[in-house]
Design a protein around this motif. Structure first.
Motif, short mmCIF file in Angstrom:
data_model
loop_
_atom_site.label_atom_id
_atom_site.label_comp_id
_atom_site.label_asym_id
_atom_site.label_seq_id
_atom_site.Cartn_x
_atom_site.Cartn_y
_atom_site.Cartn_z
N ARG A 49 0.81 -1.23 0.00
CA ARG A 49 0.00 0.00 0.00
C ARG A 49 0.84 1.27 0.00
NH1 ARG A 49 -5.08 0.03 1.94
NH2 ARG A 49 -5.12 2.10 0.97
N GLY A 50 1.86 1.32 0.85
CA GLY A 50 2.64 2.54 0.94
C GLY A 50 3.27 2.71 2.30
N TYR A 51 3.57 3.98 2.66
CA TYR A 51 4.33 4.27 3.86
C TYR A 51 3.62 5.32 4.70
CZ TYR A 51 8.19 1.92 1.49
OH TYR A 51 8.97 1.00 0.84
N PHE A 52 3.92 5.30 5.98
CA PHE A 52 3.56 6.39 6.88
C PHE A 52 4.70 6.58 7.86
CE2 PHE A 52 2.03 2.66 9.19
CZ PHE A 52 2.31 2.95 10.51
N GLY A 53 4.67 7.68 8.59
CA GLY A 53 5.73 7.95 9.55
C GLY A 53 5.18 8.60 10.80
N VAL A 54 5.97 8.57 11.85
CA VAL A 54 5.63 9.24 13.11
C VAL A 54 6.82 10.08 13.54
CG1 VAL A 54 4.86 9.00 15.49
CG2 VAL A 54 4.16 7.28 13.79
N ILE A 55 6.61 11.37 13.67
CA ILE A 55 7.62 12.25 14.24
C ILE A 55 7.39 12.27 15.74
CG2 ILE A 55 8.57 14.59 14.27
CD1 ILE A 55 7.71 14.90 11.39
N ALA A 56 8.12 11.39 16.43
CA ALA A 56 7.86 11.09 17.84
C ALA A 56 8.81 11.88 18.73
CB ALA A 56 7.98 9.59 18.08
N ASN A 57 8.71 13.21 18.67
CA ASN A 57 9.65 14.05 19.40
C ASN A 57 9.61 13.83 20.91
OD1 ASN A 57 7.18 15.65 18.26
ND2 ASN A 57 7.51 16.45 20.32
N GLU A 58 8.48 13.39 21.44
CA GLU A 58 8.38 13.10 22.86
C GLU A 58 8.74 11.64 23.15
OE1 GLU A 58 7.28 14.81 25.72
OE2 GLU A 58 7.37 16.71 24.67
N SER A 59 8.20 10.72 22.36
CA SER A 59 8.34 9.29 22.65
C SER A 59 9.72 8.75 22.29
CB SER A 59 7.27 8.50 21.88
OG SER A 59 5.98 8.93 22.23
N VAL A 60 10.24 9.16 21.14
CA VAL A 60 11.56 8.70 20.68
C VAL A 60 12.33 9.92 20.18
CG1 VAL A 60 12.81 7.10 19.18
CG2 VAL A 60 10.50 6.52 19.97
N PRO A 61 12.96 10.67 21.08
CA PRO A 61 13.64 11.90 20.68
C PRO A 61 14.74 11.65 19.65
CG PRO A 61 13.41 11.77 23.06
CD PRO A 61 13.03 10.42 22.52
#
Length: 322
Positions: free
Chosen positions: A239-251
């Motif tokens: 299907r494709g890709y997504f991302g998470v900008i996890a500045n709090e969870s994974v700096p």
């Protein structure tokens, strides 16, 4: 090239063309008032010189044009034509998409081939409640036109508990169907949210909760990303890709390569630092005078970066771009 003790350097530059914005998103401004341009914003020519000098002084390779909302800036056309021939590896633009259809010919003519479009919901009522401006249908039309023109598009969503969590899956479906890469951006402790801890925690949704929600409907696997990427990337096979900008969870501070230049001539080496360094006067100097002074300020800006994790900042995000 200036390098700190963690091996970080500035390679990615974000230039805010204006602080003005035609939205007043709840996570950006607390009072519902749209941001307006400052009286002392630099000219397009000065901002172009800023990019040129920073390429030489810091080794900048990639440029993202931000705001406020860059498409409302009267400096947009001159700036785009000015930076296009500077030899950068990539020039992209972040927009809320409200003026995208109108400005698309200019973007294509000046070589923009990659966009980040902020879109927090596909529900018209929720859209008005969060953005406090604009029209959802106009944004979606702009996205379709940009897609038809062949631009690579990432869609940025800030999930907010109690506001748009029900839109996580519809937006992901929407993006996967169109070949857009959806980026979920964890709420950041910026501006008024840096001072309102209770308000921040009431709205915050982290990486684990997002992945759990997505995992109820999709199988996904972690995908590769550049070393200095802000986002954790995931693939939905077939299907494709997504991302998470996890500045709090994974700096991601340990690998950050970003530098920001505001429309009023201030360098920001870190969103989580109140320090800033004025370069507006240097941009009026000849190259041979400007570069040595600029390198000294860049050394200070690099020293502003957090060692480990983002801890919040009082600056309003849209004044210096995302």
């Amino acid at each position: 090239m200036i390098v700190d003790r963690q091996g970080r350097s500035f390679r990615n530059l974000r230039v805010s063309l204006t602080a003005a914005c035609n939205y007043a998103c709840t996570y950006c401004v607390p009072d519902g008032k749209r941001l307006v341009a400052a009286q002392d914003e630099l000219s397009a020519a000065a901002l172009v010189r800023g990019v040129q000098y920073l390429i030489e002084a810091a080794g900048i390779e990639r440029l993202r044009i931000t705001g406020g909302e860059p498409l409302v800036s009267p400096r947009l056309e001159e700036f785009l034509h000015g930076v296009a021939p500077l030899g950068l590896a990539d020039i992209s633009l972040t927009t809320n998409g409200q003026l995208l259809s109108r400005k698309l010919p200019l973007l294509l003519d000046t070589g923009i081939r990659r966009l980040n479009v902020s879109l927090d919901t596909l529900d018209p009522d929720a859209f008005r409640g969060i953005a406090r401006g604009g029209d959802l249908r106009t944004v979606l039309d702009g996205l379709e036109r940009a897609r038809a023109a062949g631009l690579r598009i990432k869609v940025n969503m800030v999930p907010l508990r109690g506001r748009n969590v029900d839109q996580v899956l519809p937006l992901l479906d929407y993006c996967l169907d169109r070949g857009f890469e959806l980026r979920f951006i964890e709420l950041m402790r910026m501006g008024h949210l840096a001072r309102d801890s209770a308000g921040f925690h009431a709205q915050f949704i982290g990486l684990d909760a997002l992945l759990a929600l997505i995992g109820e409907h999709y199988e996904y696997q972690q995908a590769s990303a550049p070393v200095d990427a802000t986002a954790l990337r995931y693939e939905v096979p077939g299907r494709g890709y997504f991302g998470v900008i996890a500045n709090e969870s994974v700096p991601f501070c340990r690998t950050c390569s970003r530098l920001r230049l505001s429309s009023t001539g201030w360098l920001h080496g870190c969103l989580s630092s109140s320090n800033r360094h004025y370069v507006g006067d240097l941009l009026e100097l000849p190259r041979e005078q400007a570069l040595p002074a600029l390198q000294g300020l860049l050394q200070k800006a690099l020293g502003d970066k957090q060692e480990v994790a983002f801890s919040g900042g009082a600056t309003v995000m849209k004044i210096i771009g995302g």
